[in-house]
Design an enzyme around this catalytic site. Structure first.
Site, PDB file in Angstrom:
ATOM      1  N   ASN A   9       0.868  -1.176   0.000  1.00 16.10           N
ATOM      2  CA  ASN A   9       0.000   0.000   0.000  1.00 16.10           C
ATOM      3  C   ASN A   9       0.905   1.226   0.000  1.00 16.10           C
ATOM      4  OD1 ASN A   9      -1.771   2.073   0.498  1.00 16.10           O
ATOM      5  ND2 ASN A   9      -2.247   1.438   2.610  1.00 16.10           N
ATOM      6  N   LYS A  11       0.089   4.291  -0.229  1.00 19.27           N
ATOM      7  CA  LYS A  11      -0.506   5.510   0.350  1.00 19.27           C
ATOM      8  C   LYS A  11      -0.262   6.678  -0.613  1.00 19.27           C
ATOM      9  CE  LYS A  11       0.068   3.299   4.788  1.00 19.27           C
ATOM     10  NZ  LYS A  11       0.276   3.390   6.220  1.00 19.27           N
ATOM     11  N   HIS A  97      -9.122   1.189   5.048  1.00 18.31           N
ATOM     12  CA  HIS A  97      -7.845   1.357   5.740  1.00 18.31           C
ATOM     13  C   HIS A  97      -8.053   2.292   6.933  1.00 18.31           C
ATOM     14  CE1 HIS A  97      -3.722   2.556   6.591  1.00 18.31           C
ATOM     15  NE2 HIS A  97      -3.369   1.438   5.990  1.00 18.31           N
ATOM     16  N   GLU A  99      -6.447   4.689   7.966  1.00 16.70           N
ATOM     17  CA  GLU A  99      -6.282   6.127   7.646  1.00 16.70           C
ATOM     18  C   GLU A  99      -7.549   6.689   7.009  1.00 16.70           C
ATOM     19  OE1 GLU A  99      -2.614   5.620   5.496  1.00 16.70           O
ATOM     20  OE2 GLU A  99      -1.664   5.047   7.385  1.00 16.70           O
ATOM     21  N   GLU A 169      -4.729  -4.787  10.792  1.00 17.54           N
ATOM     22  CA  GLU A 169      -3.718  -3.741  10.951  1.00 17.54           C
ATOM     23  C   GLU A 169      -3.985  -2.970  12.236  1.00 17.54           C
ATOM     24  OE1 GLU A 169      -1.752  -2.539   6.963  1.00 17.54           O
ATOM     25  OE2 GLU A 169      -3.444  -1.221   7.327  1.00 17.54           O
ATOM     26  N   GLY A 175       3.290   2.347  10.639  1.00 17.33           N
ATOM     27  CA  GLY A 175       4.267   3.415  10.471  1.00 17.33           C
ATOM     28  C   GLY A 175       5.023   3.750  11.747  1.00 17.33           C
ATOM     29  N   SER A 215       4.207  -2.042  10.155  1.00 16.17           N
ATOM     30  CA  SER A 215       5.662  -2.120  10.310  1.00 16.17           C
ATOM     31  C   SER A 215       6.248  -3.467   9.885  1.00 16.17           C
ATOM     32  CB  SER A 215       6.066  -1.765  11.754  1.00 16.17           C
ATOM     33  OG  SER A 215       5.649  -0.439  12.068  1.00 16.17           O
TER      34      SER A 215
HETATM   35  P1  13P Z   1       3.643   0.447   7.537  1.00 13.77           P
HETATM   36  O1  13P Z   1       4.105  -0.870   6.921  1.00 13.77           O
HETATM   37  O2  13P Z   1       4.387   1.626   6.992  1.00 13.77           O
HETATM   38  O3  13P Z   1       3.590   0.367   9.012  1.00 13.77           O
HETATM   39  O4  13P Z   1       2.128   0.660   7.037  1.00 13.77           O
HETATM   40  C1  13P Z   1       1.205  -0.361   7.189  1.00 13.77           C
HETATM   41  C2  13P Z   1      -0.032  -0.005   6.457  1.00 13.77           C
HETATM   42  O5  13P Z   1      -0.782   0.864   6.866  1.00 13.77           O
HETATM   43  C3  13P Z   1      -0.324  -0.737   5.226  1.00 13.77           C
HETATM   44  O6  13P Z   1      -1.627  -0.520   4.811  1.00 13.77           O
END
Ligand code: 13P
Length: 253
Positions: A9, A11, A97, A99, A169, A175, A215
């Site tokens: 992903n 983003k 997601h 976010e 997640e 992140g 992560s």
């Molecule tokens: P990270 O791997 O950067 O922690 O992000 C995970 C994520 O939100 C994937 O959708």
């Protein structure tokens, strides 16, 4: 047997030109069979990634979108429909997601509409669930995950659910460089399958693939894949680097 699936992903990262060079480099890496890889760029780079994937003809590398609207068309300024991303070459679409939930008002109800619309359009949803740090601290993880699955996957056909992907997640692991433990991922996968089994039966819950996200990197992917019921990963930061992502895909087999 469920085929492992590792998705990147991106983003809000990479222009079309950057996406194109990523894909060229990724395809030059050793990507074994027996695992599926999905690249989810921003909308503006879908075509650029597909332009590299199509001639490469890899049966196990797919294109995915990061979101979509549930309506087929109409007056929804700024939105993209299921058939638009399908026509751009997407096989997958990330839905709900954290976010989107946290920053853009996605609810279980809109997530549910998107899951249904994706399936109706022949797309496979990668449906995201996960608890916040506060919910975890308050001991609410199981209740939160159950609610997100129960509401988000309501009213679907059992056969369609069996082909879906659910990504666990935990919001605090995204992140942060602080991944959940493999045991946490295993427990969440078991909980998700239990809820799905109650809603749609064993065939749906055993067909469904569950990813861990938060992560994930080449150093920790092996631990997650070793857990029963964890079928892959949804990768953010490490999925922006073609060599790292290819490494995670190869180790995700
Ligand atoms: P990270 O791997 O950067 O922690 O992000 C995970 C994520 O939100 C994937 O959708």
């Amino acid at each position: 047997m469920r085929t492992p699936i590792i998705a990147a992903n991106w983003k809000m990262n990479k222009t079309a030109a950057e996406a194109s060079s990523f894909t060229r480099e990724f395809l030059a890496q050793d990507i074994p069979s027996g695992v599926e890889a999905v690249i989810c760029p921003p909308f503006t780079a879908l075509e650029a990634v597909m332009a590299q994937l199509r001639p490469a003809g890899r049966a196990n590398v797919f294109l995915g979108a990061q979101d979509m609207h549930w309506e087929p068309k109409g007056a929804f300024t700024g939105e993209i429909s299921p058939s638009m991303i399908g026509a751009a070459g997407c096989s997958f679409v990330i839905v709900a997601h954290s976010e989107r939930r946290r920053l853009f008002g996605e609810t279980d109800e809109t997530a549910n509409k998107k899951a249904a619309a994706a399936l109706a359009a022949g797309l496979t949803p990668i449906f995201c669930v996960g608890e916040t740090a506060e919910e975890r601290d308050r001991g609410l993880t199981a209740r939160v995950l159950e609610g997100q699955v129960r509401n988000g996957l309501a009213g679907l056909a059992a056969e369609a659910v069996s082909r879906m992907v659910v990504a666990y997640e935990p919001v605090w692991a995204i992140g942060s460089g602080r991944a959940a433990s493999p045991a946490d991922a295993r427990d969440a996968a078991a909980l998700i399958r239990g809820v799905v089994a109650g809603m749609y039966g064993d065939a749906a819950s055993l067909g469904l693939r569950v990813q861990y996200g938060g992560s994930v990197d080449p150093a920790n992917i092996g631990g997650f894949m070793a857990e029963d019921g964890v079928d892959g990963a949804l990768v953010g930061g490490a999925g922006l680097d073609p060599v790292k992502f290819a490494r995670i895909v190869a180790l995700g087999r």
